[in-house]
Design a protein around this motif. Structure first.
Motif, PDB file in Angstrom:
ATOM      1  N   UNK A   1       0.762  -1.330  -0.178  1.00 33.67           N
ATOM      2  CA  UNK A   1      -0.003  -0.048  -0.015  1.00 33.67           C
ATOM      3  C   UNK A   1       0.705   1.131   0.058  1.00 33.67           C
ATOM      4  N   UNK A   2       0.401   2.268  -0.266  1.00 31.05           N
ATOM      5  CA  UNK A   2       0.917   3.550  -0.314  1.00 31.05           C
ATOM      6  C   UNK A   2       0.816   4.268   0.878  1.00 31.05           C
ATOM      7  N   UNK A   3       1.648   5.047   1.202  1.00 30.79           N
ATOM      8  CA  UNK A   3       2.000   5.833   2.509  1.00 30.79           C
ATOM      9  C   UNK A   3       0.820   6.925   2.675  1.00 30.79           C
ATOM     10  N   UNK A   4       0.427   7.523   1.305  1.00 27.32           N
ATOM     11  CA  UNK A   4      -0.520   8.546   1.113  1.00 27.32           C
ATOM     12  C   UNK A   4      -1.919   8.275   1.283  1.00 27.32           C
ATOM     13  N   UNK A   5      -2.006   6.902   1.415  1.00 27.45           N
ATOM     14  CA  UNK A   5      -3.357   6.287   1.410  1.00 27.45           C
ATOM     15  C   UNK A   5      -3.988   6.014   2.822  1.00 27.45           C
ATOM     16  N   UNK A   6      -2.983   5.973   3.882  1.00 26.05           N
ATOM     17  CA  UNK A   6      -3.343   5.903   5.229  1.00 26.05           C
ATOM     18  C   UNK A   6      -3.008   6.939   6.330  1.00 26.05           C
ATOM     19  N   UNK A   7      -3.464   6.951   7.478  1.00 29.36           N
ATOM     20  CA  UNK A   7      -2.958   7.651   8.640  1.00 29.36           C
ATOM     21  C   UNK A   7      -2.071   6.675   9.077  1.00 29.36           C
TER      22      UNK A   7
ATOM     23  N   UNK B   1      -7.616   4.583   8.542  1.00 30.19           N
ATOM     24  CA  UNK B   1      -8.383   5.946   8.191  1.00 30.19           C
ATOM     25  C   UNK B   1      -9.205   6.635   9.102  1.00 30.19           C
ATOM     26  N   UNK B   2      -8.881   6.674  10.324  1.00 30.73           N
ATOM     27  CA  UNK B   2      -9.790   7.164  11.356  1.00 30.73           C
ATOM     28  C   UNK B   2     -10.236   8.650  11.024  1.00 30.73           C
TER      29      UNK B   2
ATOM     30  N   UNK C   1      -0.733  12.138   9.939  1.00 29.91           N
ATOM     31  CA  UNK C   1      -1.998  11.968   8.984  1.00 29.91           C
ATOM     32  C   UNK C   1      -1.782  11.775   7.604  1.00 29.91           C
ATOM     33  N   UNK C   2      -2.363  11.224   6.814  1.00 34.27           N
ATOM     34  CA  UNK C   2      -2.016  10.982   5.385  1.00 34.27           C
ATOM     35  C   UNK C   2      -2.087  12.132   4.518  1.00 34.27           C
ATOM     36  N   UNK C   3      -2.746  13.158   4.952  1.00 34.24           N
ATOM     37  CA  UNK C   3      -2.882  14.301   4.149  1.00 34.24           C
ATOM     38  C   UNK C   3      -2.468  15.527   5.170  1.00 34.24           C
ATOM     39  N   UNK C   4      -1.338  16.277   4.498  1.00 34.07           N
ATOM     40  CA  UNK C   4      -0.826  17.345   5.052  1.00 34.07           C
ATOM     41  C   UNK C   4       0.296  16.869   6.026  1.00 34.07           C
TER      42      UNK C   4
END
Length: 125
Positions: free
Chosen positions: A27-33, A100-101, A52-55
């Motif tokens: 899996x990709x790091x950017x897809x998960x927390x 993905x909480x 967090x996966x974003x930011x």
């Protein structure tokens, strides 16, 4: 489902530093927390840190704030936990987790569905 494998644990003295690594596959790091939890011999699994996966926002338990740093490297598919100025109370098995909480639940272990096998950290003089 993403697979995780921790490494880097060991025996350290109080005040020393240690870096834990979590190797990610499937899996990709950017897809998960990504989070680190720990569990002592007679305690429940508790939240340590998350990114967090974003930011790339980071969150820490009060007990480790200012001493531990969570980070990730997308190119290497790795998540890290830098532990500085460790204390005896940091002794535990440390687990890497993916999920993905929602933000309000980022510290909740039940919101993570992929876990590594854990790596033992022992802080003792």
């Amino acid at each position: 489902q993403v697979q995780l494998e921790e490494s880097g644990g060991g025996l350290v003295q109080p005040g020393e530093s240690l870096r834990l690594s979590c190797s990610v596959s499937g899996g990709s790091l950017s897809s998960y927390d990504w989070a680190w939890f720990r569990q002592g011999p007679e305690t429940e699994r508790e939240f340590v840190a998350a990114i967090r996966r974003s930011g790339g926002y980071t969150y820490y338990a009060d007990a480790v704030k200012g001493r531990f740093t969570v980070s990730r490297d997308g190119a290497k598919n790795m998540v890290y936990l830098q532990m500085n100025n460790v204390m005896a109370t940091d002794t535990a098995v440390y687990f890497c987790a993916a999920g993905r909480p929602v933000l309000s639940a980022i510290r909740n272990k039940n919101m993570y569905y992929s876990w590594g096998q854990g790596t033992q950290v022992t802080v003792s003089s």
